[in-house]
Design an enzyme around this catalytic site. Structure first.
Site, PDB file in Angstrom:
ATOM      1  CB  SER A  28      -0.731 -34.941 -26.342  1.00 57.66           C
ATOM      2  OG  SER A  28      -0.521 -33.865 -25.447  1.00 57.66           O
ATOM      3  NE  ARG A  29       2.511 -31.737 -22.447  1.00 52.17           N
ATOM      4  CZ  ARG A  29       2.754 -31.137 -21.285  1.00 52.17           C
ATOM      5  NH1 ARG A  29       3.562 -31.709 -20.412  1.00 52.17           N
ATOM      6  NH2 ARG A  29       2.202 -29.975 -20.991  1.00 52.17           N
TER       7      ARG A  29
ATOM      8  CG  ASP B 236      -9.319 -24.348 -25.292  1.00 49.55           C
ATOM      9  OD1 ASP B 236      -9.351 -24.629 -24.081  1.00 49.55           O
ATOM     10  OD2 ASP B 236      -8.958 -23.233 -25.715  1.00 49.55           O
ATOM     11  CB  VAL B 237     -10.898 -28.806 -21.409  1.00 50.21           C
ATOM     12  CG1 VAL B 237     -10.496 -30.145 -22.001  1.00 50.21           C
ATOM     13  CG2 VAL B 237      -9.739 -28.161 -20.654  1.00 50.21           C
TER      14      VAL B 237
ATOM     15  CE1 TYR C 206      -2.738 -27.968 -11.224  1.00 47.54           C
ATOM     16  CE2 TYR C 206      -2.178 -28.494  -8.950  1.00 47.54           C
ATOM     17  CZ  TYR C 206      -2.345 -28.888 -10.266  1.00 47.54           C
ATOM     18  OH  TYR C 206      -2.143 -30.196 -10.626  1.00 47.54           O
TER      19      TYR C 206
ATOM     20  CB  ALA D  65      -9.049 -22.588  -5.710  1.00 52.03           C
TER      21      ALA D  65
ATOM     22  CE  LYS E 187      -5.570 -30.396 -10.895  1.00 52.88           C
ATOM     23  NZ  LYS E 187      -6.018 -31.292 -11.987  1.00 52.88           N
TER      24      LYS E 187
ATOM     25  CB  ILE F 247       3.620 -38.036 -11.251  1.00 52.07           C
ATOM     26  CG1 ILE F 247       2.439 -38.288 -10.288  1.00 52.07           C
ATOM     27  CG2 ILE F 247       3.731 -39.160 -12.279  1.00 52.07           C
ATOM     28  CD1 ILE F 247       2.535 -39.539  -9.448  1.00 52.07           C
TER      29      ILE F 247
END
Length: 248
Positions: free
Chosen positions: A18-19, A63-64, A155, A157, A159, A188
């Site tokens: 969505s973004r 919702d993953v 985060y 861990a 990735k 980014i």
């Protein structure tokens, strides 16, 4: 399939579309000819994706971190005959805290959303890919998976786990003509980086050899390449899109 539309006739699933980076990936895959299923956690986000992609896409709620939500989505896709042979695991969250202050819920939420979702969604797509004898799984990691960062143990861990899972699944699926790769963006230009202080922004830029933030579309171009037949002999790789901030 034409050279101008190398993904014509393919169905691609992009989570978190969505973004930001996810939206750029969805749009670029459409440009390459794919029909893109873009997901968002809320109905409003799904509607905006549908408006953005038009007839060449489908906006869906997902919702993953919830297995039942994944099952519901794939029931929808099967009914519509939209089953994907390209999967971009982009959805993710960050709950940043020093480890001493991090609650178990902070850890579990990030691992479930960022890492466990890659397992569940990849598994859900593999049957269709194996039947087609063709598939592309592209996982969005992060530069911090290798360089580290204070306050992001959960985060990072997640990735780093994505990159390991990418290599393992690439080994398992290579004989089926299914490639599995990752892209690892650096800093980014998104809503998140625009909200940091000027001092922090300048500090980041000084560490980047290219002396600028990356663009979401530059990550999308890397994903588009890995999804195409131009990258057919690349698997198990993590492609850095980071302006040179980390070269290991």
């Amino acid at each position: 399939m034409s050279i101008a539309k190398p993904l014509a006739g393919k169905y691609a699933l992009v989570t978190g579309a969505s973004r930001g980076i996810g939206q750029a990936i969805a749009l670029h895959l459409c440009e390459l000819g794919a029909f893109v299923i873009g997901t968002a956690t809320q109905e409003g986000g799904a509607s905006s994706i549908q408006s953005l992609l038009g007839e060449q896409g489908y906006g869906a709620v997902l919702d993953v971190s919830k297995q039942d939500s994944i099952a519901q989505l794939f029931n929808q896709l099967e009914e519509k005959k939209y089953l994907p042979t390209i999967l971009v695991n982009n959805a993710g969250i960050a709950v940043d805290k020093l480890l001493l202050r991090m609650q178990e819920t902070d850890w579990d939420q990030v691992i479930e959303t960022n890492l466990s979702s890659v397992y569940h969604l990849s598994k859900a797509c593999l049957k269709t890919m194996m039947q087609a004898r063709w598939g592309r799984i592209i996982n969005v990691s992060s530069v911090v998976a290798r360089m580290g960062n204070v306050g992001q143990a959960n985060y990072i861990a997640s990735k780093a786990g994505i990159e390991g899972l990418t290599r393992a699944l690439a080994l398992e699926m290579g004989s089926r003509n299914i490639t599995v790769n990752a892209v690892a963006p650096g800093f980014i230009d998104t809503d998140l980086t625009r909200n940091v202080s000027e001092e922090h922004s300048q500090s980041m830029l000084q560490k980047i050899p290219l002396q600028r933030l990356g663009k979401s579309v530059e990550v999308a171009y890397a994903v588009g390449f890995l999804a195409s037949d131009a990258a057919a002999y690349i698997t198990g790789a993590t492609l850095p899109v980071n302006g040179g901030i980390y070269m290991g």
